[in-house]
Design a protein around this motif. Structure first.
Motif, short mmCIF file in Angstrom:
data_model
loop_
_atom_site.label_atom_id
_atom_site.label_comp_id
_atom_site.label_asym_id
_atom_site.label_seq_id
_atom_site.Cartn_x
_atom_site.Cartn_y
_atom_site.Cartn_z
N ASN A 1 93.55 66.63 -9.11
CA ASN A 1 92.51 67.66 -9.01
C ASN A 1 91.74 67.79 -10.33
O ASN A 1 91.32 68.87 -10.70
N TYR A 2 91.55 66.66 -11.01
CA TYR A 2 90.94 66.70 -12.34
C TYR A 2 89.53 67.30 -12.33
O TYR A 2 89.10 67.90 -13.30
N THR B 1 88.40 69.83 -10.85
CA THR B 1 88.39 71.30 -10.89
C THR B 1 89.44 71.85 -11.85
O THR B 1 89.60 73.06 -11.94
N ASN B 2 90.14 70.96 -12.55
CA ASN B 2 91.17 71.39 -13.48
C ASN B 2 90.52 71.82 -14.80
O ASN B 2 89.90 71.02 -15.50
N GLU C 1 91.71 72.47 -17.63
CA GLU C 1 92.24 71.80 -18.81
C GLU C 1 91.66 70.40 -18.98
O GLU C 1 91.51 69.91 -20.10
N LEU C 2 91.32 69.77 -17.86
CA LEU C 2 90.89 68.38 -17.89
C LEU C 2 89.39 68.18 -17.94
O LEU C 2 88.90 67.22 -18.56
N LYS C 3 88.64 69.02 -17.26
CA LYS C 3 87.25 68.69 -16.94
C LYS C 3 86.32 68.54 -18.13
O LYS C 3 85.22 67.99 -17.98
N TYR D 1 86.11 63.46 -16.58
CA TYR D 1 85.26 64.03 -15.53
C TYR D 1 84.41 62.93 -14.89
O TYR D 1 84.22 61.84 -15.45
N VAL E 1 98.59 65.70 -18.59
CA VAL E 1 98.52 66.14 -17.19
C VAL E 1 99.02 64.99 -16.32
O VAL E 1 98.51 63.87 -16.39
N GLU F 1 98.99 67.15 -10.44
CA GLU F 1 97.89 67.97 -11.00
C GLU F 1 96.68 67.13 -11.38
O GLU F 1 95.54 67.57 -11.24
#
Length: 310
Positions: A88-89, A91-92, A94-96, A100, A81, A85
């Protein structure tokens, strides 16, 4: 009659005096409470409302600007990522699960476990990769140009191997990169070059590893090959950090590489291998490069702040 009247008068006066005293105490308590609230407002709240104060005490955020970093995850091909993008980790989707906030202590958590790996590697990671130009891997820096990376971090959780020893985690790196011209010159399949610096969390200690030329007289073309480089013997800082917070600073300046721990202990590299590393481009990395493939193993690394300058 006189005694009864006097007694009644005395009782009335006693009642009036008690009532007056009660009113005075009530007023004093009220005034004291008001003053206390005003003092709290001036000393603690400022212009903030009580609700804002609760929010401020409840939520703490890491001091990290992610606008010049991309992250590689331990899942997917592996998945990456990039900016914007990554900003906005929180609320992402794919990332959270892997990157986090822990708002109780103001850290950014990197979670990794054995799963997806990148090219030429065997371990998984949840790790940031510097991008001098957001979204572009082709703009990097050289040792003559220099750079500094500094972070405050801590090991949060890490599993143990069958012998009861904690698994290792790489927490910072300087990674080399071939230019497109160098890639074509030596016929490499990609732009990958060795990492000149790896910093490990190793059983509660901070351990540093750098690259050394196997042949100090090799040509500038020959040293572009990965197999021209080997690992040095390594250096372990004497202080035990365990799971406590600590700081690391990596400084590259005038052909020297220095690693500083907790602003007081340092290790400097100024040798032929470091001076000849100027042929490569480089980028900083930070996070959780987990050094285990054992089933059910994992690690969580916390970063409280991270900054880079060139």
């Amino acid at each position: 009659m006189y005694r009864i009247k006097l007694l009644r008068n005395n009782m009335l006066w006693a009642f009036l005096i008690a009532l007056t005293a009660t009113m005075n105490v009530s007023c004093q308590v009220k005034n004291s409470t008001t003053d206390d609230i005003e003092d709290l407002s001036e000393a603690t709240l400022g212009d903030k409302s009580g609700e804002s104060l609760v929010e401020e005490r409840k939520y703490r955020l890491p001091n990290i600007d992610l606008s010049h970093w991309k992250v590689t995850l331990p899942v997917g091909k592996p998945d990456e990522v990039e900016p914007p993008e990554i900003l906005n980790y929180a609320t992402n989707a794919e990332l959270k699960n892997y990157m986090y906030n822990d708002s109780t202590d103001g850290s950014l958590v990197f979670y990794a476990f054995p799963n997806s790996t990148t090219t030429n590697t065997k371990y998984s990671r949840c790790e940031l990769r510097e991008q001098m130009v957001p979204g572009d891997n082709n703009v990097n820096w050289t040792f003559p140009q220099g750079g500094t990376m500094k972070g405050t971090l801590a090991m949060d959780e890490v599993t143990k191997d069958p012998e009861g020893k904690y698994h290792k985690v790489i927490i910072m790196q300087i990674h080399g990169r071939l230019t497109n011209a160098q890639k074509e010159l030596i016929g490499a399949k990609d732009n990958n070059a060795p990492p000149v610096l790896k910093i490990y969390w190793d059983k509660g200690y901070v351990r540093v590893k750098t690259k050394e030329l196997k042949d100090k007289s090799a040509s500038d073309t020959d040293i572009l090959h990965t197999d021209a480089w080997g690992d040095d013997e390594g250096y372990t800082f004497p202080d035990y950090v365990g799971f406590k917070k600590f700081t690391l600073e990596v400084k590259v300046k005038e052909g020297k590489l220095t690693v500083v721990m907790n602003n007081r202990d340092y290790k400097t590299y100024d040798n032929v291998s470091i001076r000849r590393w100027k042929v490569f481009e480089n980028y900083f990395k930070a996070g959780n490069y987990f050094q285990s493939k054992e089933k059910y193993s994992y690690a969580k690394v916390k970063y409280y702040d991270l900054e880079v300058s060139h």
